[in-house]
Design a protein around this motif. Structure first.
Motif, mmCIF file in Angstrom:
data_model
loop_
_atom_site.group_PDB
_atom_site.id
_atom_site.type_symbol
_atom_site.label_atom_id
_atom_site.label_comp_id
_atom_site.label_asym_id
_atom_site.label_seq_id
_atom_site.Cartn_x
_atom_site.Cartn_y
_atom_site.Cartn_z
ATOM 1 N N PRO A 1 8.698 8.485 2.043
ATOM 2 C CA PRO A 1 7.665 9.501 1.845
ATOM 3 C C PRO A 1 8.131 10.841 2.406
ATOM 4 N N SER A 2 7.678 11.920 1.784
ATOM 5 C CA SER A 2 8.072 13.257 2.223
ATOM 6 C C SER A 2 6.834 14.121 2.398
ATOM 7 N N THR A 3 6.858 14.973 3.400
ATOM 8 C CA THR A 3 5.741 15.894 3.625
ATOM 9 C C THR A 3 5.993 17.232 2.941
ATOM 10 N N GLY B 1 0.791 -1.226 0.000
ATOM 11 C CA GLY B 1 0.000 0.000 0.000
ATOM 12 C C GLY B 1 0.817 1.266 0.000
ATOM 13 N N ILE B 2 2.036 1.209 -0.525
ATOM 14 C CA ILE B 2 2.901 2.392 -0.477
ATOM 15 C C ILE B 2 3.185 2.979 -1.857
ATOM 16 N N GLY B 3 2.927 2.236 -2.914
ATOM 17 C CA GLY B 3 3.190 2.742 -4.255
ATOM 18 C C GLY B 3 4.647 2.611 -4.651
ATOM 19 N N LEU B 4 4.868 2.482 -5.928
ATOM 20 C CA LEU B 4 6.222 2.275 -6.453
ATOM 21 C C LEU B 4 7.201 3.408 -6.121
ATOM 22 N N PRO B 5 6.807 4.689 -6.216
ATOM 23 C CA PRO B 5 7.768 5.755 -5.903
ATOM 24 C C PRO B 5 8.353 5.663 -4.491
ATOM 25 N N LEU C 1 11.203 9.282 -12.684
ATOM 26 C CA LEU C 1 11.644 10.646 -12.421
ATOM 27 C C LEU C 1 10.995 11.251 -11.181
ATOM 28 N N ALA C 2 9.709 10.982 -11.003
ATOM 29 C CA ALA C 2 8.980 11.577 -9.887
ATOM 30 C C ALA C 2 7.714 10.778 -9.640
ATOM 31 N N GLY C 3 7.171 10.924 -8.435
ATOM 32 C CA GLY C 3 5.944 10.220 -8.102
ATOM 33 C C GLY C 3 5.265 10.842 -6.906
ATOM 34 N N THR C 4 3.982 10.552 -6.761
ATOM 35 C CA THR C 4 3.214 11.067 -5.636
ATOM 36 C C THR C 4 2.979 9.959 -4.617
ATOM 37 N N GLN C 5 2.487 10.352 -3.451
ATOM 38 C CA GLN C 5 2.242 9.414 -2.370
ATOM 39 C C GLN C 5 0.860 8.775 -2.527
ATOM 40 N N VAL D 1 -4.015 2.767 -4.290
ATOM 41 C CA VAL D 1 -2.958 1.769 -4.125
ATOM 42 C C VAL D 1 -3.083 1.106 -2.760
ATOM 43 N N GLY D 2 -3.054 -0.204 -2.765
ATOM 44 C CA GLY D 2 -3.093 -0.964 -1.519
ATOM 45 C C GLY D 2 -4.471 -1.171 -0.935
ATOM 46 N N ALA D 3 -5.519 -0.641 -1.575
ATOM 47 C CA ALA D 3 -6.864 -0.757 -1.018
ATOM 48 C C ALA D 3 -7.287 -2.212 -0.850
ATOM 49 N N ALA D 4 -6.849 -3.044 -1.786
ATOM 50 C CA ALA D 4 -7.243 -4.458 -1.728
ATOM 51 C C ALA D 4 -6.553 -5.208 -0.597
#
Length: 201
Positions: free
Chosen positions: A74-76, A64-68, A102-106, A190-193
């Motif tokens: 993770p960053s705030t 449930g954390i995503g590929l990035p 290159l970049a991704g979101t949380q 992401v990760g909901a399942a």
């Protein structure tokens, strides 16, 4: 693996192990949730493997954390810059091509921005992502053959395409010149399942 690839493998392995232990999951539970073997999980966690993008997607989605989040914590911060040369290379072609994140979101709704370069004869096969995934692709140089399920599309410089990523798809350079393209992937919930758990570090 070269030094940079080896360092990235160790970083990814440590991140996966930390997330797995935070959930008190066994190796078998993560393997089952991600659809990979227990041996693959062990190899990835120990930084000994050069896992495919598909394997990394399976593991990151299961956690449930995503590929990035696998390549950096993770960053705030409201703004995050990836300097030239610092993007994580998660795919290496047989004759020198690359796929760089290159970049991704949380999470929960993850957006990824990729830079791809494929030399003649190189290709990448992608399994179906989770439901609701969409991809946007823009060809900069060369020609690209994109296959989505049973349909095939020939793309030339300047061409762009949007398609659903929740079916098997592939990218290939059947031309005589290198191909470079940008790819954006949107993966909702992401990760909901697997009962996503938010983490803050």
């Amino acid at each position: 693996m070269n030094v940079n690839t080896s360092k990235l493998a160790v970083t990814i392995g440590a991140r996966i192990r930390r997330e797995r232990l935070a959930r008190q999951w066994t190796l078998d539970r993560l393997a089952e949730a991600a659809g990979v073997s227990r041996r693959q999980v062990i190899n990835v966690e120990q930084g000994e493997a050069n896992p495919s993008i598909g394997t990394l997607l399976g593991l990151s989605d299961a956690l449930g954390i995503g590929l990035p989040a696998l390549v950096e914590p993770p960053s705030t911060q409201a703004v995050k810059i990836t300097l030239a040369g610092e993007a994580a290379t998660l795919w290496n072609g047989e004759v020198g091509g690359h796929g760089r994140l290159l970049a991704g979101t949380q999470p929960p709704d993850v957006v990824e921005l990729w830079d791809w370069r494929m030399f003649p004869g190189e290709s990448h096969q992608s399994k179906a992502h989770q439901g609701g995934t969409h991809e946007l692709l823009h060809v900069h140089t060369g020609t690209l053959t994109l296959r989505v399920a049973s349909e095939s599309f020939e793309l030339r410089p300047g061409d762009a395409i949007s398609f659903t990523g929740d079916v098997p798809h592939s990218y290939a350079n059947h031309g005589s010149e290198p191909t470079q393209f940008s790819l954006t992937v949107y993966e909702p919930q992401v990760g909901a399942a697997h009962g996503r758990k938010d983490t803050h570090e």
